[in-house]
Design a protein around this motif. Structure first.
Motif, short mmCIF file in Angstrom:
data_model
loop_
_atom_site.label_atom_id
_atom_site.label_comp_id
_atom_site.label_asym_id
_atom_site.label_seq_id
_atom_site.Cartn_x
_atom_site.Cartn_y
_atom_site.Cartn_z
N UNK A 243 0.83 -1.20 0.00
CA UNK A 243 0.00 0.00 0.00
C UNK A 243 0.88 1.27 0.00
N UNK A 244 2.04 1.21 0.67
CA UNK A 244 2.94 2.38 0.66
C UNK A 244 3.26 2.81 -0.78
N UNK A 245 3.46 1.82 -1.68
CA UNK A 245 3.84 2.17 -3.07
C UNK A 245 2.61 2.41 -3.95
N UNK A 246 1.43 2.38 -3.34
CA UNK A 246 0.20 2.69 -4.09
C UNK A 246 -0.39 1.51 -4.83
N UNK A 247 0.19 0.32 -4.62
CA UNK A 247 -0.32 -0.87 -5.32
C UNK A 247 -1.41 -1.54 -4.48
N UNK A 248 -1.98 -2.58 -5.05
CA UNK A 248 -3.12 -3.23 -4.41
C UNK A 248 -2.73 -4.65 -3.99
N UNK A 249 -2.93 -5.01 -2.72
CA UNK A 249 -2.60 -6.37 -2.32
C UNK A 249 -3.71 -7.35 -2.73
N UNK A 250 -3.30 -8.53 -3.16
CA UNK A 250 -4.23 -9.64 -3.42
C UNK A 250 -3.71 -10.79 -2.58
N UNK A 251 -4.56 -11.33 -1.72
CA UNK A 251 -4.08 -12.31 -0.76
C UNK A 251 -4.28 -13.75 -1.22
N UNK A 252 -3.38 -14.61 -0.76
CA UNK A 252 -3.40 -16.03 -1.13
C UNK A 252 -3.50 -16.85 0.16
N UNK A 253 -4.43 -17.78 0.14
CA UNK A 253 -4.71 -18.62 1.31
C UNK A 253 -3.53 -19.56 1.63
N UNK A 254 -3.60 -20.14 2.82
CA UNK A 254 -2.62 -21.14 3.25
C UNK A 254 -3.07 -22.53 2.82
N UNK A 255 -2.15 -23.48 2.90
CA UNK A 255 -2.56 -24.88 2.76
C UNK A 255 -2.33 -25.62 4.07
N UNK A 256 -2.92 -26.80 4.18
CA UNK A 256 -2.85 -27.57 5.42
C UNK A 256 -1.46 -28.13 5.68
N UNK A 257 -0.75 -28.41 4.59
CA UNK A 257 0.56 -29.08 4.68
C UNK A 257 1.65 -28.20 5.27
N UNK A 258 1.58 -26.90 4.96
CA UNK A 258 2.68 -26.02 5.36
C UNK A 258 2.21 -24.84 6.21
N UNK A 259 0.92 -24.59 6.24
CA UNK A 259 0.31 -23.40 6.86
C UNK A 259 0.70 -22.15 6.09
N UNK A 260 1.54 -22.30 5.08
CA UNK A 260 1.98 -21.16 4.28
C UNK A 260 1.25 -21.12 2.95
N UNK A 261 1.65 -20.20 2.09
CA UNK A 261 0.98 -19.98 0.81
C UNK A 261 0.67 -21.27 0.07
N UNK A 262 -0.59 -21.41 -0.31
CA UNK A 262 -1.06 -22.61 -1.01
C UNK A 262 -0.75 -22.47 -2.49
N UNK A 263 0.09 -23.36 -3.06
CA UNK A 263 0.44 -23.25 -4.48
C UNK A 263 -0.78 -23.37 -5.40
N UNK A 264 -1.76 -24.16 -4.98
CA UNK A 264 -2.97 -24.31 -5.83
C UNK A 264 -3.73 -22.99 -5.89
N UNK A 265 -3.87 -22.35 -4.73
CA UNK A 265 -4.55 -21.05 -4.69
C UNK A 265 -3.75 -20.01 -5.49
N UNK A 266 -2.42 -20.08 -5.42
CA UNK A 266 -1.57 -19.15 -6.18
C UNK A 266 -1.79 -19.34 -7.67
#
Ligand SMILES: *Cc1c(COP(=O)(O)O)cnc(C)c1O
Length: 384
Positions: free
Chosen positions: A93-116
């Motif tokens: 947001x500081x640079x004026x851009x728009x964030x788009x969020x990506x869900x987690x997966x169960x395996x890693x709790x981190x970014x879900x590659x399928x959702x990405x």
């Protein structure tokens, strides 16, 4: 201050920090440059095997500069993990851009590659590919980097790793933070090592470091007089604080070993407890165990994580709920969040996960106390 309280992740000095801070005083380099800053960057490069490192005054500043050097600006979008601290996405947001969020997966709790992948396909349809992807390595757990990197490569979108919590965690024997085009670390007071406040920007290219350095020092051009062609920032790390960082790197491996031992003890203590599971660790990764976290099954334990955190606070133990996903934050209202299934995994983790005291200075008897009190709280609400 709070005598006897057990904190989640308090600072833990090794002993030599004071010596390096004294060096800054002796040489009178009380400035955002000097021998300690250079030394700290060298040590960090050596430790992580990163090509280039730039010491900054926060991890947030490092993310901001990563976006600036990629030319992210108004009207652009940036993809970011949703299950993280707000600092991961605020710079978008500081640079004026728009964030788009990506869900987690169960395996890693981190970014879900399928959702990405789904988000990328949608971006192609809208003819609006993101300018960058920010992947977070939550709690020191490495994200599924192979899958995420291959998606980023396929769509030719640069990857920034927010490794603020994962300094020393590895994925296939390589340090998190060194996979993407850029990576960032934080040395805030609660991180695995601290300079009281500080950060580092790692980059593959020397030209990236040079660009980021310029923006971090008010974007002053190389001229005999003051010349600025761009708007700059004051983001360099103080030479005094870099001294703390040098001392902290010396004890980083021992801090990691201690936190990993803490994780093992929690794992052993909860192994037999139906309804409590430990945070997941992806195959071929080694977490630094910055925080140990447990997940509750509400079919077995009839008490919310918020209630447990409050009750533990009342007995002098700091236990925290998981990050509240960023797509739920009022500050990011309206931002999209892509997920692989009907159910949003990050929202569920927010409800079910508790982060436990994990500081490298916590004694075994203190941890035993934490475990006993937690078990008392949870067992009182056990559904049989
Ligand atoms: C701590 C943290 C940051 C911000 O780092 P600061 O040094 O506090 O600015 C960014 N991302 C994550 C995931 C963090 O935990």
């Amino acid at each position: 201050m709070n005598e006897g309280k057990i904190f989640l992740s308090p600072p833990h000095m090794g002993g030599n920090e004071q010596h390096y801070v004294d060096e800054a005083f002796k040489t009178n380099w009380i400035a955002p440059l000097g021998a300690n800053v250079d030394h700290f960057e060298q040590k960090m490069k050596y430790y992580t095997k990163a090509e280039h490192a730039l010491a900054l005054n926060s991890g947030t500043a490092a993310i901001h500069l990563a976006l600036i050097t990629l030319g992210v600006t108004k009207g652009d979008t940036v993809f970011c993990s949703t299950l993280t601290f707000a600092a991961s996405a605020n710079p978008i947001v500081y640079v004026g851009a728009e964030p788009v969020f990506i869900d987690s997966d169960e395996k890693s709790w981190n970014m879900c590659p399928i959702a990405l992948q789904i988000a990328m396909e949608d971006a192609v349809k809208k003819n609006r590919l993101p300018k960058a992807v920010i992947v977070v390595h939550l709690l020191g757990l490495a994200a599924d980097l192979d899958a995420i990197q291959s998606i980023c490569q396929k769509y030719d979108v640069p990857l920034i790793e927010d490794a603020a919590e994962s300094l020393g965690s590895t994925y296939k024997n390589k340090m998190t933070g060194t996979f993407g085009e850029m990576g960032i670390y934080s040395f805030n007071g609660n991180k695995i090592i601290t300079t009281s406040g500080g950060g580092m920007l790692l980059s593959k290219k020397e030209s990236t470091r040079r660009k980021a350095f310029k923006f971090a020092t008010q974007a002053k051009e190389d001229a005999m007089f003051y010349l600025h062609e761009k708007i700059g920032y004051n983001y360099r790390l103080s030479n005094v604080l870099a001294g703390i960082g040098i001392g902290q790197i010396e004890v980083l491996d021992s801090h990691i070993a201690k936190r990993q031992a803490i994780f093992k003890r929690y794992e052993a203590a909860f192994a037999e407890i139906d309804g409590v599971s430990m945070m997941p660790v992806l195959a071929q990764t080694v977490p630094n165990c910055w925080l140990s976290a447990i997940r509750l099954d509400f079919e077995k334990i009839a008490v919310s994580t918020m209630e447990i955190a409050q009750r533990m606070e009342a007995v002098g133990i700091e236990v925290r709920m998981m990050w509240n996903p960023l797509h739920l934050q009022p500050s990011f209202a309206g931002a999209a969040c892509y997920q692989a299934n009907e159910r949003n995994v990050s929202e569920q983790l927010f409800q079910e996960v508790l982060c436990l005291p994990s500081g490298s200075s916590m004694s075994e008897s203190q941890q035993q106390d934490v475990i006993e009190k937690l078990l008392t709280q949870m067992m009182a609400e056990y559904i049989v």
